[in-house]
Design an enzyme around this catalytic site. Structure first.
Site, PDB file in Angstrom:
ATOM      1  N   GLY A  70       0.821  -1.204   0.000  1.00 28.16           N
ATOM      2  CA  GLY A  70       0.000   0.000   0.000  1.00 28.16           C
ATOM      3  C   GLY A  70       0.853   1.250   0.000  1.00 28.16           C
ATOM      4  O   GLY A  70       2.088   1.207   0.106  1.00 28.16           O
ATOM      5  N   GLY A 120       2.678   3.697   1.445  1.00 25.00           N
ATOM      6  CA  GLY A 120       3.256   3.928   2.764  1.00 25.00           C
ATOM      7  C   GLY A 120       3.691   5.354   2.995  1.00 25.00           C
ATOM      8  O   GLY A 120       3.829   5.788   4.140  1.00 25.00           O
ATOM      9  N   LYS A 137       4.131  12.597  -2.429  1.00 23.23           N
ATOM     10  CA  LYS A 137       5.019  11.506  -2.029  1.00 23.23           C
ATOM     11  C   LYS A 137       5.960  12.022  -0.948  1.00 23.23           C
ATOM     12  O   LYS A 137       6.826  12.853  -1.204  1.00 23.23           O
ATOM     13  CB  LYS A 137       5.796  10.987  -3.234  1.00 23.23           C
ATOM     14  CG  LYS A 137       6.546   9.702  -2.929  1.00 23.23           C
ATOM     15  CD  LYS A 137       7.033   9.004  -4.184  1.00 23.23           C
ATOM     16  CE  LYS A 137       7.705   7.686  -3.835  1.00 23.23           C
ATOM     17  NZ  LYS A 137       8.207   6.994  -5.043  1.00 23.23           N
ATOM     18  N   ASP A 151       8.059   6.366   8.751  1.00 19.87           N
ATOM     19  CA  ASP A 151       7.595   7.718   9.071  1.00 19.87           C
ATOM     20  C   ASP A 151       6.808   8.361   7.941  1.00 19.87           C
ATOM     21  O   ASP A 151       6.275   9.460   8.090  1.00 19.87           O
ATOM     22  CB  ASP A 151       8.768   8.612   9.469  1.00 19.87           C
ATOM     23  CG  ASP A 151       9.832   8.741   8.383  1.00 19.87           C
ATOM     24  OD1 ASP A 151       9.557   8.371   7.219  1.00 19.87           O
ATOM     25  OD2 ASP A 151      10.951   9.195   8.683  1.00 19.87           O
ATOM     26  N   GLY A 152       6.725   7.680   6.789  1.00 21.51           N
ATOM     27  CA  GLY A 152       5.948   8.223   5.684  1.00 21.51           C
ATOM     28  C   GLY A 152       6.579   9.403   4.990  1.00 21.51           C
ATOM     29  O   GLY A 152       5.937  10.059   4.163  1.00 21.51           O
ATOM     30  N   ARG A 157      -1.741  -0.276  -9.922  1.00 22.44           N
ATOM     31  CA  ARG A 157      -0.564  -1.094 -10.162  1.00 22.44           C
ATOM     32  C   ARG A 157      -0.962  -2.557 -10.341  1.00 22.44           C
ATOM     33  O   ARG A 157      -2.063  -2.952  -9.983  1.00 22.44           O
ATOM     34  CB  ARG A 157       0.389  -0.987  -8.960  1.00 22.44           C
ATOM     35  CG  ARG A 157       0.640   0.430  -8.483  1.00 22.44           C
ATOM     36  CD  ARG A 157       0.875   0.447  -6.976  1.00 22.44           C
ATOM     37  NE  ARG A 157       0.967   1.810  -6.471  1.00 22.44           N
ATOM     38  CZ  ARG A 157       2.105   2.478  -6.334  1.00 22.44           C
ATOM     39  NH1 ARG A 157       3.242   1.898  -6.629  1.00 22.44           N
ATOM     40  NH2 ARG A 157       2.106   3.719  -5.891  1.00 22.44           N
ATOM     41  N   ASP A 190       4.401  -4.312  -7.428  1.00 29.75           N
ATOM     42  CA  ASP A 190       3.735  -3.120  -6.897  1.00 29.75           C
ATOM     43  C   ASP A 190       4.319  -1.837  -7.465  1.00 29.75           C
ATOM     44  O   ASP A 190       3.777  -0.748  -7.228  1.00 29.75           O
ATOM     45  CB  ASP A 190       3.807  -3.095  -5.362  1.00 29.75           C
ATOM     46  CG  ASP A 190       5.231  -3.217  -4.853  1.00 29.75           C
ATOM     47  OD1 ASP A 190       5.819  -4.301  -5.032  1.00 29.75           O
ATOM     48  OD2 ASP A 190       5.761  -2.244  -4.292  1.00 29.75           O
ATOM     49  N   ASN A 191       5.400  -1.941  -8.233  1.00 32.15           N
ATOM     50  CA  ASN A 191       5.987  -0.781  -8.906  1.00 32.15           C
ATOM     51  C   ASN A 191       5.678  -0.762 -10.398  1.00 32.15           C
ATOM     52  O   ASN A 191       6.300  -0.002 -11.148  1.00 32.15           O
ATOM     53  CB  ASN A 191       7.505  -0.762  -8.711  1.00 32.15           C
ATOM     54  CG  ASN A 191       7.907  -0.514  -7.278  1.00 32.15           C
ATOM     55  OD1 ASN A 191       7.138   0.018  -6.491  1.00 32.15           O
ATOM     56  ND2 ASN A 191       9.112  -0.918  -6.914  1.00 32.15           N
ATOM     57  N   ASP A 232       7.491   4.810  -9.739  1.00 34.13           N
ATOM     58  CA  ASP A 232       8.135   4.494  -8.460  1.00 34.13           C
ATOM     59  C   ASP A 232       9.647   4.343  -8.589  1.00 34.13           C
ATOM     60  O   ASP A 232      10.206   3.260  -8.513  1.00 34.13           O
ATOM     61  CB  ASP A 232       7.527   3.226  -7.850  1.00 34.13           C
ATOM     62  CG  ASP A 232       6.274   3.539  -7.044  1.00 34.13           C
ATOM     63  OD1 ASP A 232       5.898   4.722  -6.970  1.00 34.13           O
ATOM     64  OD2 ASP A 232       5.677   2.606  -6.503  1.00 34.13           O
TER      65      ASP A 232
END
Length: 497
Positions: free
Chosen positions: A81, A83, A103, A115-116, A173, A244-245, A254
């Protein structure tokens, strides 16, 4: 910026709503007006800066992070997901809608104890490569801006946080379909809902039935093959081709430890987290197919296996044809040597004979093999074809080779393939229109990042300016086209890059 919320409103359960955490002292580090024009933004403003930095709410924004899974370095991760990415919605532009994502906007339910945040160096690199690939005609997501701050974050050492504002025609994706097939939350109706949404949004000419599903997946296969053919032709290594990329639209996506080839090396690895070379430059075509096979497995509950197999069988043919099309134009081997050439416009109509295809592949492969054996720079060697006289026995390119006999043998076969060129100057000009002089070399990005850390934005802005016109002669920036110094040759990056 006018936003709509199709994904948010139509796919409840496919995301979590989450709001960005603001950053202290936000300021523009980089801005792409070319990307801004896509969503009808005339110029950067203080109000936009506060909104995109998470310090103020943007009208009509929904703020959500998508859930998905994926195969990472070959192993399945059941829940990933967004992040560190928060999507605002789809911005309406003159030629369609673009997702707008922050992002580095802070933690989400999918941050997995992170920490995102994005550090400045990774935000700058993603901005530069997104815009650079676009100018090189490579299918890609875009980057609107980089917003810097004085907010401290920790990686190996203390760094400062930044936000890349990414634009994408879609953030869906391969991993989305894997999640809604394999997870406890998955079900055929959820999977079908996602496929139907994707078709309606991005393939409106297709129907949401068995025939439409087959046509849609076939197009996904072709678009993925086209993207990877562009990567191989331009000498680009993505570095982390996890499912996922992988964009469902075949857009480069990504960016982490990416690199352009400097000295040509077929098995070049740009990611220090990939010591076995799963995602090495030469492996990218095969990994593209492997990823599509994982996507096909996820779609098996709603698409007939025969239809999935038929689509997958087109991958290699499409990739080879696309690669040949691009390389023929780069080397001046198109059917009509005198007509205007570009990787997108040159048709190569008539070059479909299998024997001729194999012959051209062998000729192209022979050149890259010579480049590797003689330690030549890939980009600069192809650019040299803009000064090459294909009729001369004493090519200037010959001087770059240690193995001159090997080059002479190759060049003789090449001259026969190219044939008689009526207007050599025009032929040379065409080569310069498709072989860039300037690429985003990792050492150039690193020098710009160090300057930003020291408070100097000029090298970053100069590099961005150069990359906006990669095929043009820019004499004041000739140094940007030189081979890297020893310390910058073949730099390998980390996933936090």
């Amino acid at each position: 910026m006018q936003l709509k919320q199709d994904f948010f409103e139509q796919l409840s359960g496919f995301y979590s709503q989450v709001f960005p955490l603001g950053i202290s002292n936000p300021h523009w580090l980089a801005w792409s007006q070319d990307a801004a024009n896509l969503i009808a933004i005339e110029k950067p403003s203080d109000a936009l800066l506060q909104g995109l930095s998470g310090n103020a709410q943007i009208a009509d924004a929904s703020y959500y992070a998508q859930v998905y899974s994926g195969h990472q370095f070959g192993g399945y991760s059941p829940q990933l997901g967004d992040g560190r990415s928060i999507i605002l919605g789809e911005a309406i532009g003159p030629q369609g809608a673009w997702d707008v994502a922050l992002k580095g906007g802070g933690p989400t339910p999918y941050s997995r104890h992170g920490d995102g945040r994005a550090v400045m160096r990774s935000a700058v690199r993603e901005f530069l490569i997104s815009e650079a690939l676009h100018q090189l005609h490579v299918p890609t997501t875009r980057a609107l801006a980089v917003i810097g701050s004085d907010l401290p974050v920790w990686r190996e050492t203390q760094e400062t946080a930044a936000i890349t504002v990414r634009l994408a025609k879609s953030h869906i994706r391969f991993g989305h379909f894997e999640f809604f097939c394999h997870s406890e939350r998955g079900a055929p109706d959820k999977l079908k809902q996602l496929v139907n949404f994707t078709i309606k949004q991005h393939y409106p000419d297709l129907s949401c039935d068995a025939a439409g599903y087959k046509a849609w997946f076939t197009q996904v296969v072709r678009d993925t093959a086209k993207m990877i053919a562009h990567w191989q032709a331009i000498g680009f290594a993505h570095g982390v081709m996890n499912t996922d990329n992988m964009s469902i639209l075949g857009d480069s996506f990504d960016f982490g430890p990416f690199a352009f080839l400097d000295t040509f090396k077929e098995d070049f690895i740009c990611n220090h987290s990939d010591p076995e070379g799963r995602y090495a430059f030469s492996q990218q075509p095969g990994i593209g197919l492997w990823n599509l096979q994982r996507l096909a497995q996820a779609l098996a509950p709603i698409i007939a296996s025969d239809d999935l197999i038929a689509a997958l069988n087109q991958y290699q043919v499409e990739l080879v044809q696309q690669y040949l099309r691009l390389m023929r134009v780069k080397l001046g081997m198109a059917v009509s040597a005198t007509k205007t050439a570009s990787p997108e416009a040159e048709s190569d109509k008539g070059l479909v004979d299998t024997e001729l295809d194999n012959s051209d592949l062998e000729l192209i492969g022979g050149l890259t093999m010579l480049m590797e054996r003689n330690h030549l720079d890939y980009t600069n060697s192809l650019r040299s074809f803009g000064q090459l006289d294909p009729h001369s026995k004493h090519s200037s390119l010959r001087d770059d080779f240690i193995d001159v006999n090997g080059f002479d043998n190759w060049f003789e076969a090449y001259q026969k393939r190219v044939g008689n060129i009526h207007d050599v100057e025009q032929w040379q000009a065409q080569r310069n229109r498709v072989n860039p002089k300037y690429i985003l070399r990792n050492y150039l990005a690193q020098e710009a990042i160090v300057a930003v850390e020291e408070g100097n934005l000029t090298p970053l802005h100069e590099l961005q300016q150069v990359l906006q016109k990669p095929f043009d002669e820019q004499p004041e920036f000739d140094d940007f086209a030189k081979r890297p110094p020893d310390w910058g040759q073949g730099l390998i990056m980390s996933c936090s890059s």
